[in-house]
Design an enzyme around this catalytic site. Structure first.
Site, PDB file in Angstrom:
ATOM      1  N   ILE A 142       1.170  10.444  -2.695  1.00  0.00           N
ATOM      2  CA  ILE A 142       1.697  11.969  -2.940  1.00  0.00           C
ATOM      3  C   ILE A 142       2.939  11.955  -3.439  1.00  0.00           C
ATOM      4  O   ILE A 142       4.050  11.180  -2.764  1.00  0.00           O
ATOM      5  CB  ILE A 142       1.543  12.958  -1.889  1.00  0.00           C
ATOM      6  CG1 ILE A 142       0.145  13.001  -1.285  1.00  0.00           C
ATOM      7  CG2 ILE A 142       2.207  14.169  -2.007  1.00  0.00           C
ATOM      8  CD1 ILE A 142      -0.283  13.967  -0.266  1.00  0.00           C
ATOM      9  N   ASP A 144       6.305  13.533  -3.954  1.00  0.00           N
ATOM     10  CA  ASP A 144       7.016  14.684  -3.296  1.00  0.00           C
ATOM     11  C   ASP A 144       8.384  15.185  -4.006  1.00  0.00           C
ATOM     12  O   ASP A 144       9.547  14.339  -3.779  1.00  0.00           O
ATOM     13  CB  ASP A 144       7.258  14.792  -2.021  1.00  0.00           C
ATOM     14  CG  ASP A 144       7.808  15.854  -1.145  1.00  0.00           C
ATOM     15  OD1 ASP A 144       7.889  17.122  -1.788  1.00  0.00           O
ATOM     16  OD2 ASP A 144       8.361  15.825  -0.319  1.00  0.00           O
ATOM     17  N   PHE A 170       3.642   7.839   0.378  1.00  0.00           N
ATOM     18  CA  PHE A 170       4.471   9.061  -0.063  1.00  0.00           C
ATOM     19  C   PHE A 170       5.526   8.570  -0.639  1.00  0.00           C
ATOM     20  O   PHE A 170       6.448   7.971  -0.169  1.00  0.00           O
ATOM     21  CB  PHE A 170       4.662  10.052   1.242  1.00  0.00           C
ATOM     22  CG  PHE A 170       3.487  10.100   1.874  1.00  0.00           C
ATOM     23  CD1 PHE A 170       3.004  11.543   1.882  1.00  0.00           C
ATOM     24  CD2 PHE A 170       2.810   9.357   3.055  1.00  0.00           C
ATOM     25  CE1 PHE A 170       1.873  11.871   2.467  1.00  0.00           C
ATOM     26  CE2 PHE A 170       1.660   9.776   3.685  1.00  0.00           C
ATOM     27  CZ  PHE A 170       1.196  10.978   3.399  1.00  0.00           C
ATOM     28  N   LYS A 171       5.726   9.258  -1.905  1.00  0.00           N
ATOM     29  CA  LYS A 171       7.008   8.979  -2.675  1.00  0.00           C
ATOM     30  C   LYS A 171       7.940  10.298  -2.488  1.00  0.00           C
ATOM     31  O   LYS A 171       7.591  11.351  -3.029  1.00  0.00           O
ATOM     32  CB  LYS A 171       6.812   8.840  -4.266  1.00  0.00           C
ATOM     33  CG  LYS A 171       7.958   8.447  -5.059  1.00  0.00           C
ATOM     34  CD  LYS A 171       7.530   8.350  -6.481  1.00  0.00           C
ATOM     35  CE  LYS A 171       9.055   8.086  -7.295  1.00  0.00           C
ATOM     36  NZ  LYS A 171       8.579   8.044  -8.692  1.00  0.00           N
ATOM     37  N   ILE A 172       9.213  10.148  -1.703  1.00  0.00           N
ATOM     38  CA  ILE A 172       9.975  11.271  -1.156  1.00  0.00           C
ATOM     39  C   ILE A 172      11.163  11.101  -2.250  1.00  0.00           C
ATOM     40  O   ILE A 172      11.890  10.497  -2.218  1.00  0.00           O
ATOM     41  CB  ILE A 172      10.282  11.326   0.240  1.00  0.00           C
ATOM     42  CG1 ILE A 172       9.010  11.223   1.096  1.00  0.00           C
ATOM     43  CG2 ILE A 172      11.089  12.599   0.450  1.00  0.00           C
ATOM     44  CD1 ILE A 172       8.243  12.020   1.022  1.00  0.00           C
TER      45      ILE A 172
END
Length: 309
Positions: A142, A144, A170-172
């Site tokens: 995901i 983000d 998760f790529k924040i």
């Protein structure tokens, strides 16, 4: 290494730019040279069709051509993440199935959004990712990022990691990314397989300190980012911090001045590709900004400036 015995993807997975000629048409031979350079520069893996790949400016048949050419040319040398973002759950699921069939190691997906105002509820987002997950057997990352304009709390992301089978990376890229990574890791536990850094590595050191195990950056200097990440992962934080300080001016130039054009400018200057064109209506970088980027890069001597010589 991009994977270990536990099968987790780690390290530096830069975004591959989509290469055009000066008329704005796909340059697939240039695309292959771009791939070869990025692998030679130490990329642990690659990501195609992301926002920094100008995915929003590609027709569907062009997307298909890029996937086919890249996957055939990579030929298993490194794992490839394919971005399959689309507002429609069905279209995103179909794109994700096609990416898996082509050999993708993972798909990266943004939450559904359109323009500045069309969003879905949290339940709608949950159901969206559940439908995409049901369509494939590979991990979902995901993304983000502020461009979606969709709030994704750490608790919501952790819940999806726990409850949706393939949601695990998760790529924040939001403000205070390190704090969000810490909370996500705490709430998600083992379900958060890959907490990753993004945004051209502008927050790389605090994100590594927060527990990031991967970094998805721009494609122009994977060798420089690898030096930082490798030092950190072998336990030499001081060396990583010194390297980060060295490379930060170039990271900043990409993140704040040139955006997605930076890697193309570097690749053209080094003879990797023939054109640094971005697709209209995106505007070329101002010549003085281009000059400044190259001045900063030359001080660091990245592989991109000498790969073809």
């Amino acid at each position: 290494m991009s994977t270990r015995n536990d099968g987790r993807y780690r390290g530096v997975f830069p975004v591959v730019p989509t290469i055009f000629d000066d008329e704005g048409k796909l340059d697939l031979e240039g695309q292959k040279r771009c791939i070869d350079f990025m692998i030679d520069a130490g990329s642990n893996g690659l990501c195609i069709l992301a926002n920094f790949s100008e995915q929003f400016a590609l027709a569907d048949d062009e997307r298909d051509a890029v996937i086919r050419v890249v996957m055939e040319h990579v030929a298993g040398r490194v794992p490839v993440i394919v971005t399959t973002t689309h507002f429609s759950s069905e279209v995103c699921a179909r794109r994700s199935r096609a990416a898996e069939s082509a050999g993708a190691a993972m798909v990266m997906v943004m939450p559904p959004y359109h323009g500045a105002t069309i969003r879905v509820t949290e339940k709608g987002g949950y159901d969206f990712f559940a439908k995409v997950s049901d369509a494939i057997r590979i991990p979902i990352m995901i993304q983000d990022a502020p461009v979606a304009g969709t709030p994704l709390s750490a608790s919501f992301l952790a819940r999806m990691a726990r409850e949706i089978a393939n949601v695990s990376y998760f790529k924040i890229e939001t403000a205070q990314a390190a704090a969000k990574l810490r909370e996500l890791i705490e709430l998600g536990g083992d379900s958060v397989v890959g907490p990753w850094d993004g945004e051209e590595a502008i927050t790389l050191m605090p994100d590594l300190d927060a527990g990031a195990t991967g970094s998805m950056t721009g494609g122009g200097y994977p060798d420089g980012i690898r030096k930082i990440v490798d030092a950190y992962m072998r336990g030499d934080r001081e060396e990583a911090a010194l390297l980060y300080q060295q490379w930060l001016p170039l990271i900043n130039y990409e993140n704040r001045q040139c955006g997605l054009a930076a890697c193309k400018i570097l690749m053209k200057e080094g003879g990797v590709v023939r054109s640094d064109a971005v697709r209209h209506p995106l505007a070329p970088v101002h010549p003085k900004i281009r000059e400044g980027l190259l001045e900063v890069a030359r001080r660091l001597d990245p592989l991109v400036l000498r790969w073809s010589r």
